[in-house]
Design an enzyme around this catalytic site. Structure first.
Site, PDB file in Angstrom:
ATOM      1  N   LYS A 166       0.838  -1.212   0.000  1.00  0.00           N
ATOM      2  CA  LYS A 166       0.000   0.000   0.000  1.00  0.00           C
ATOM      3  C   LYS A 166       0.867   1.253   0.000  1.00  0.00           C
ATOM      4  O   LYS A 166       0.626   2.183  -0.780  1.00  0.00           O
ATOM      5  CB  LYS A 166      -0.935  -0.007   1.223  1.00  0.00           C
ATOM      6  CG  LYS A 166      -2.077  -0.997   1.068  1.00  0.00           C
ATOM      7  CD  LYS A 166      -2.798  -1.248   2.384  1.00  0.00           C
ATOM      8  CE  LYS A 166      -3.852  -2.335   2.219  1.00  0.00           C
ATOM      9  NZ  LYS A 166      -4.391  -2.815   3.478  1.00  0.00           N
ATOM     10  N   GLN A 213      -4.200  -1.086   9.634  1.00  0.00           N
ATOM     11  CA  GLN A 213      -4.264  -2.468   9.166  1.00  0.00           C
ATOM     12  C   GLN A 213      -4.905  -3.362  10.230  1.00  0.00           C
ATOM     13  O   GLN A 213      -4.448  -3.402  11.371  1.00  0.00           O
ATOM     14  CB  GLN A 213      -2.838  -2.955   8.834  1.00  0.00           C
ATOM     15  CG  GLN A 213      -2.760  -4.352   8.250  1.00  0.00           C
ATOM     16  CD  GLN A 213      -3.359  -4.454   6.851  1.00  0.00           C
ATOM     17  OE1 GLN A 213      -3.251  -3.536   6.046  1.00  0.00           O
ATOM     18  NE2 GLN A 213      -4.007  -5.569   6.574  1.00  0.00           N
ATOM     19  N   ASP A 253     -10.691   3.726   4.259  1.00  0.00           N
ATOM     20  CA  ASP A 253     -11.121   2.330   4.243  1.00  0.00           C
ATOM     21  C   ASP A 253     -12.649   2.239   4.178  1.00  0.00           C
ATOM     22  O   ASP A 253     -13.197   1.181   3.879  1.00  0.00           O
ATOM     23  CB  ASP A 253     -10.636   1.610   5.516  1.00  0.00           C
ATOM     24  CG  ASP A 253      -9.396   0.761   5.259  1.00  0.00           C
ATOM     25  OD1 ASP A 253      -9.160   0.392   4.094  1.00  0.00           O
ATOM     26  OD2 ASP A 253      -8.669   0.492   6.230  1.00  0.00           O
TER      27      ASP A 253
END
Ligand SMILES: NC(=O)c1ccc[n+]([C@@H]2O[C@H](COP(=O)([O-])OP(=O)(O)OC[C@H]3O[C@@H](n4cnc5c(N)ncnc54)[C@H](OP(=O)(O)O)[C@@H]3O)[C@@H](O)[C@H]2O)c1
Length: 311
Positions: free
Chosen positions: A55, A99, A122
């Site tokens: 990412k 994460q 997200d």
């Protein structure tokens, strides 16, 4: 010779990342600094570390300001919340992602709710979930859509001339994948079934599907004879299983070798949905930058196949 058309998620993701790089250049030119993404990880879990590295590397390659925070597994919830609070107030940072999965001393819900909704790239914050829920058929959400289902939606739009009226079955109802996927398909005017561990006669439910999305987290759970002839199968699952000679191997939630014989099109694992998830994270960060700086919003979509939509 496989019967199904293979949906190349790597190539599709490259296309979306190209669009995010173009958006980043415009954002830099118009406001003087690029989109900024902060990625936070706790602990040493090898697979999670690899995702995070991908990412941050992809964000930098697309011309974003890319910052990675590697915190020890013992980090307390209040320490993590303090970092998120700081990033919420950092002007150069447009998007924050933490994460998952988090160690037990940290409440995932508290972390998700601590991220400012306008930086929640997200799309897990309740405000963004609510915006997706509130979107009318045919309308895009005014918030951030979770990256994995958004990537699936982009692939489906390219495969199918029209999603309206299709029977869609989503197996798995997590907040990250299954639930938002079902809402996106509903907004595309599909007839949606959201299946889970209490669903009865799952195989026959799946056999109804023109569009079958598997997000279960069980290796090769969806068998070939659950797939309707000609269906589009999107395999979200990423499962590491033991391979030959002590090696390990990644497989999806769909028994690929069986399903490929019946599906019209199918995503492989790896190289299917995974790369699209990362591309959509960058796309959401570019959207966040434009929203925060009142710039024109970029549109992200895959160009149609040269030979037109598949069905
Ligand atoms: N490609 C990507 O970028 C990406 C992104 C995210 C996740 N993933 C992968 O996608 C998979 C799913 O992830 P997730 O976060 O959604 O998983 P999750 O939170 O564990 O949810 C799994 C879902 O599957 C359902 N399920 C479990 N056993 C079932 C059964 N026997 N029959 C029917 N449904 C069953 C569960 O039902 P209940 O709700 O009833 O328990 C649950 O809703 C995992 O392999 C994950 O690694 C991939």
């Amino acid at each position: 010779m496989p019967k199904a058309r293979l949906i190349d998620g790597k190539l599709a993701a490259e296309e979306i990342r190209g669009q995010t790089a173009a958006a980043a250049q415009r954002i830099l030119a118009e406001r003087g600094f690029p989109p900024g993404l902060a990625v936070i990880i706790l602990g040493e879990h090898a697979a999670s570390r690899a995702y995070v590295r991908t990412k941050t590397r992809m964000a930098a390659a697309a011309g974003f300001l890319s910052r990675q925070f590697d915190l020890p597994r013992e980090t307390s919830e209040s320490e993590l919340l303090a970092l998120i609070d700081k990033l919420n107030r950092t002007p150069e940072i447009d998007g924050i992602m933490v994460q998952l999965h988090l160690p037990p001393q940290v409440r995932t819900a508290a972390v998700i709710e601590a991220i400012a909704p306008e930086k929640d790239v997200d799309g897990f914050h309740a405000v963004n979930g609510g915006r997706l829920l509130a979107a009318s058929p045919g309308q895009q959400s005014a918030g951030f859509v979770p990256c994995t289902p958004w990537g699936c939606q982009m692939l489906l739009r390219r495969e199918l001339r029209n999603l309206a009226g299709r029977e869609a079955v989503v197996v798995g109802r997590s907040n990250i994948v299954g639930k938002p996927m079902a809402l996106l398909l509903l907004n595309e005017n599909c007839t949606v079934t959201l299946a889970h561990s209490h669903t009865r006669e799952l195989a026959s439910v799946c056999r109804r599907a023109d569009i079958l999305v598997a997000a279960v987290g069980r290796p090769e759970f969806v068998r070939g004879d659950w797939v309707k002839q000609g269906a589009i199968v999107l395999d979200v699952g990423i499962n590491r299983i033991a391979g030959e000679g002590g090696t390990s191997q990644l497989v999806g939630d769909v028994a690929f070798a069986e399903a490929v014989e019946r599906a019209g099109a199918i995503t492989p694992v790896p190289g299917g949905i995974g790369p699209m998830t990362v591309a959509c994270l960058l796309a959401n960060t570019a959207l966040a930058a434009c929203r925060r700086s009142s710039l024109e919003l970029p549109a992200f979509a895959l160009a149609p196949h040269a030979d037109g939509p598949w069905a």
